[in-house]
Design a protein around this motif. Structure first.
Motif, PDB file in Angstrom:
ATOM      1  N   LEU A  11       0.724  -1.364  -0.025  1.00  0.00           N
ATOM      2  CA  LEU A  11       0.140   0.001   0.081  1.00  0.00           C
ATOM      3  C   LEU A  11       0.970   1.260   0.131  1.00  0.00           C
ATOM      4  CD1 LEU A  11      -2.670   1.498   0.307  1.00  0.00           C
ATOM      5  CD2 LEU A  11      -2.430   1.189   2.964  1.00  0.00           C
ATOM      6  N   GLY A  12       1.940   1.191   0.602  1.00  0.00           N
ATOM      7  CA  GLY A  12       2.790   2.426   0.919  1.00  0.00           C
ATOM      8  C   GLY A  12       3.591   2.695  -0.455  1.00  0.00           C
ATOM      9  N   LEU A  13       4.062   1.633  -1.052  1.00  0.00           N
ATOM     10  CA  LEU A  13       4.837   1.693  -2.250  1.00  0.00           C
ATOM     11  C   LEU A  13       3.847   2.218  -3.205  1.00  0.00           C
ATOM     12  CD1 LEU A  13       6.878  -1.499  -2.319  1.00  0.00           C
ATOM     13  CD2 LEU A  13       7.634   0.660  -1.920  1.00  0.00           C
ATOM     14  N   ASN A  14       2.615   1.596  -3.487  1.00  0.00           N
ATOM     15  CA  ASN A  14       1.514   2.366  -4.227  1.00  0.00           C
ATOM     16  C   ASN A  14       1.386   3.734  -4.226  1.00  0.00           C
ATOM     17  OD1 ASN A  14       1.304  -0.329  -5.371  1.00  0.00           O
ATOM     18  ND2 ASN A  14      -0.588  -0.718  -4.322  1.00  0.00           N
ATOM     19  N   ILE A  15       1.333   4.313  -2.790  1.00  0.00           N
ATOM     20  CA  ILE A  15       1.032   5.758  -2.521  1.00  0.00           C
ATOM     21  C   ILE A  15       2.140   6.406  -2.951  1.00  0.00           C
ATOM     22  CG2 ILE A  15       0.880   7.306  -0.829  1.00  0.00           C
ATOM     23  CD1 ILE A  15      -0.804   5.184   0.781  1.00  0.00           C
ATOM     24  N   LEU A  16       3.665   5.843  -2.751  1.00  0.00           N
ATOM     25  CA  LEU A  16       4.841   6.519  -3.048  1.00  0.00           C
ATOM     26  C   LEU A  16       4.772   6.782  -4.760  1.00  0.00           C
ATOM     27  CD1 LEU A  16       7.724   7.738  -2.317  1.00  0.00           C
ATOM     28  CD2 LEU A  16       8.437   5.290  -2.418  1.00  0.00           C
ATOM     29  N   ARG A  17       4.460   5.724  -5.274  1.00  0.00           N
ATOM     30  CA  ARG A  17       4.697   5.774  -6.803  1.00  0.00           C
ATOM     31  C   ARG A  17       3.501   6.802  -7.327  1.00  0.00           C
ATOM     32  NH1 ARG A  17       1.247   2.124 -10.153  1.00  0.00           N
ATOM     33  NH2 ARG A  17       0.673   1.527  -8.100  1.00  0.00           N
ATOM     34  N   HIS A  18       2.512   6.738  -6.621  1.00  0.00           N
ATOM     35  CA  HIS A  18       1.454   7.840  -7.386  1.00  0.00           C
ATOM     36  C   HIS A  18       1.918   9.229  -6.848  1.00  0.00           C
ATOM     37  CE1 HIS A  18      -1.691   5.573  -8.973  1.00  0.00           C
ATOM     38  NE2 HIS A  18      -1.412   4.447  -7.968  1.00  0.00           N
ATOM     39  N   ARG A  19       2.625   9.485  -5.822  1.00  0.00           N
ATOM     40  CA  ARG A  19       3.001  10.704  -5.392  1.00  0.00           C
ATOM     41  C   ARG A  19       4.348  10.892  -6.152  1.00  0.00           C
ATOM     42  NH1 ARG A  19       7.093  12.862  -2.194  1.00  0.00           N
ATOM     43  NH2 ARG A  19       7.637  10.624  -1.344  1.00  0.00           N
TER      44      ARG A  19
END
Length: 92
Positions: A11-19
């Motif tokens: 989940l965190g990696l997905n958020i980081l990628r989008h950010r």
């Protein structure tokens, strides 16, 4: 099924990628989402368990649906008709 810790990490990696795709710094993003930058860091590194409200604000700031942030796994395999299943079908 993946462990909860692995789920938080993805989940965190997905958020980081989008950010990173938006080009926003942690500070800019935190201000836009209404989440302290330190908390954003903890979420992006899988060390925090964000509330649904926080995930909603993060998704809104990124301009994506919450479902786009959630890890994809065996529970989200495509159906026979090629459509993505509703991740909330268990609750309907």
């Amino acid at each position: 099924m993946i462990t909860f810790d692995a789920y938080k990490t993805q989940l965190g990696l997905n958020i980081l990628r989008h950010r990173e795709r938006t080009g926003m710094s942690l500070r800019e993003f935190g201000l836009m989402a209404g989440v302290h930058p330190n908390q954003v860091t903890r979420i992006e590194h899988g060390r925090a368990n964000p509330s649904l409200q926080t995930l909603y604000r993060i998704a809104d700031a990124l301009g994506v649906d919450i479902c786009d942030l959630l890890p994809k796994g065996e529970h989200s395999a495509r159906r026979d008709n090629g459509q993505e299943p509703n991740p909330f079908h268990y609750f309907l």
